[in-house]
Design a protein around this motif. Structure first.
Motif, short mmCIF file in Angstrom:
data_model
loop_
_atom_site.label_atom_id
_atom_site.label_comp_id
_atom_site.label_asym_id
_atom_site.label_seq_id
_atom_site.Cartn_x
_atom_site.Cartn_y
_atom_site.Cartn_z
N ARG A 87 -8.74 -0.07 1.69
CA ARG A 87 -8.09 1.23 1.66
C ARG A 87 -8.84 2.22 0.78
NH1 ARG A 87 -2.16 -0.41 -0.06
NH2 ARG A 87 -1.82 1.84 0.14
N GLY B 291 -3.77 0.01 6.07
CA GLY B 291 -5.21 0.19 5.97
C GLY B 291 -5.66 1.64 5.97
N THR B 292 -4.81 2.53 6.50
CA THR B 292 -5.18 3.94 6.56
C THR B 292 -4.45 4.78 5.52
OG1 THR B 292 -3.47 4.34 8.22
CG2 THR B 292 -5.69 3.77 9.03
#
Length: 499
Positions: free
Chosen positions: A454, A413-414
């Motif tokens: 994202r 997600g990062t």
């Protein structure tokens, strides 16, 4: 050896390892015929330097050794400095940067024994769908383009390297790739004289050493409809007599479809180009056949002996004028550093807010150029620049760069997804802009990442005006071209914005 063979400039294409072993038989044939020069495509600096020294030593006449170096010597030769495209440099509105780019290109070329650069492009940026110009041009305003072209030419020739203004009388209005078929420009005569011809008048007055004729038809200038390369009306009457150009005139590649469509064979095209006013002929594929055709035409008085002697003398004049290869004004490390700084200056955000990235990224490469079929395309045009320098530069700086299909793990997600979109106007490609398949791939890559929450960044390696065709609303960073130098500049741009 005959004098007509001196009017031929065959192509020499480097092997994938940057050397020229596979070209040896063709080189030996060319030297035996007595050609007047060579056009080099690719090669590592040291191999190029050794080759040009050997060519000059074995030739019975001083040679013109040319290359396409519109984006610096690094455009062709490994280890040399790559520079941004002319459109990118012109966009900076920095005349001294343009001059310095020309000086650096010429100095690096000359230390390798390359004494002729096929540039600058003097065509106007008048047609967004032009399939052969794109970022190669200096702009759309005739006066400004002429001024910039003159500055580039003067700086280049001050270093002892022959410059070449192209493509007379102007390629800016075409929508057909002359590598494939004959483009026709239907614009009226007065408009062409007031606009397209203006930069060429400027560089003639500034003393440009050589000029390249276009494989383009201009019915308002020559009602016969012949491409300029084969048109006596355009080359002898307009260029030589009216515009008073007495420099070297080179025909663009003889193997291109625009000429073959009219002439039918390289031999016929060569005879007609010399008769029309060209002095030297670039990249014939059938070297022996073309040389024989010129000899027959001269013996049969199809070619005027006086006309041939004019071309022989012009070629010799500029081959003798070009500075010999040596270490005079040899580029130093500071020159290469300046080239990198220039590349950094042209990278910019073309859409959206300036992005920031974390410590890792997922890279998706969409290569529009790879969609082009290579059947019948010369090796000099079919080899694409590597797409690896971007990832390599990021990894060297400590960034974790993952492939798109790799397991991103818990930090997915990062991890930003970076979509690198490659696609430029290229010889034989036949179009400008991106294919629907490429745009669909960009959309899919962006949508997939967005659905996972994202960050998405698109890196565009082409003209910034194409940003409007890129789907979605992700930020777009423009790198202007897919050469190694610009990939590395974009990597530095991203690294400077790590969050």
């Amino acid at each position: 050896m005959s004098e007509t063979a001196r009017l031929l400039i065959p192509a020499v294409v480097a092997d994938p390892n940057g050397r020229f072993e596979s070209a040896r038989p063709a080189i030996a044939e060319a030297l035996a015929l007595g050609v007047g020069g060579f056009a080099l495509y690719g090669g590592e600096q040291d191999a190029v330097r050794a080759l040009t020294r050997e060519l000059q030593q074995k030739s019975r006449v001083p040679l013109l050794v040319g290359a396409d170096m519109e984006r610096g010597a690094g455009q062709q030769f490994g280890g040399a400095t790559g520079l941004p495209p002319l459109a990118a440099i012109a966009a900076l509105d920095d005349m001294e940067a343009l001059r310095r780019a020309a000086r650096l290109t010429a100095r690096e070329a000359r230390t390798m024994g390359v004494n002729w650069t096929f540039g600058p492009v003097c065509d106007l940026d008048l047609e967004p769908d032009n399939p052969v110009l794109g970022t190669r041009v200096l702009g759309s305003d005739p006066e400004r383009v002429g001024r910039l072209a003159v500055a580039w030419i003067e700086a280049c020739q001050a270093e002892g390297v022959v410059a070449c203004a192209k493509h007379f009388p102007g390629h800016g209005r075409t929508t057909v790739d002359p590598h494939r078929a004959l483009p026709v420009v239907s614009t009226d005569r007065d408009t062409l004289h007031a606009t397209d011809l203006a930069p060429f008048r400027a560089v003639i007055q500034a003393g440009v050493a050589s000029m390249m004729a276009a494989h383009v038809s201009y019915p308002s200038l020559d009602p016969s409809g012949l491409p300029a390369t084969l048109s006596r009306e355009l080359l002898t009457w307009l260029l030589r007599q009216q515009m008073r150009y007495d420099g070297l005139l080179v025909a663009d590649g003889l193997q291109m479809g625009a000429v073959m469509q009219v002439a039918g064979s390289e031999g016929d095209a060569a005879v007609r180009a010399i008769s029309a006013g060209c002095d030297v002929l670039l990249a014939p594929r059938d070297l022996a056949g073309t040389a024989a055709a010129l000899e027959r035409a001269l013996a049969d008085r199809v070619l005027d002996p006086v006309r041939v002697q004019q071309s022989v003398r012009r070629r010799l004049k500029w081959a003798q004028w070009a500075a010999p290869p040596n270490d005079w004004r040899r580029p130093i490390a500071a020159d290469a550093a300046w080239g990198a700084q220039l590349a950094d200056r042209v990278v910019h955000v073309a859409r959206g807010a300036e992005p920031r990235i974390g410590g890792a990224m997922e890279l998706v490469v969409v290569d529009d150029d790879a969609l082009v079929a290579t059947d019948g395309v010369p090796a000099s045009a079919s080899r694409l620049p590597s797409r690896e320098p971007l990832a390599e530069a990021l990894r060297r700086a400590g960034v974790e760069v993952r492939a798109a299909d790799a397991d991103a793990g818990a930090g997915a997600g990062t991890t930003a997804r970076v979509v690198a979109l490659f696609g430029e106007v290229r010889p034989w490609k036949g179009r400008a802009g991106y294919a629907p398949e490429s745009l669909a791939a960009v959309r899919a890559a962006c949508d997939e990442a967005r659905a996972a929450g994202r960050q998405v960044i698109v890196l565009q390696f082409d003209h910034p005006r194409l940003v409007g065709t890129i789907p979605g609303d992700a930020p777009v960073v423009c790198g202007w071209s897919g050469d190694r130098a610009m990939q590395q500049a974009v990597a530095r741009w991203l690294l400077a914005r790590r969050g």
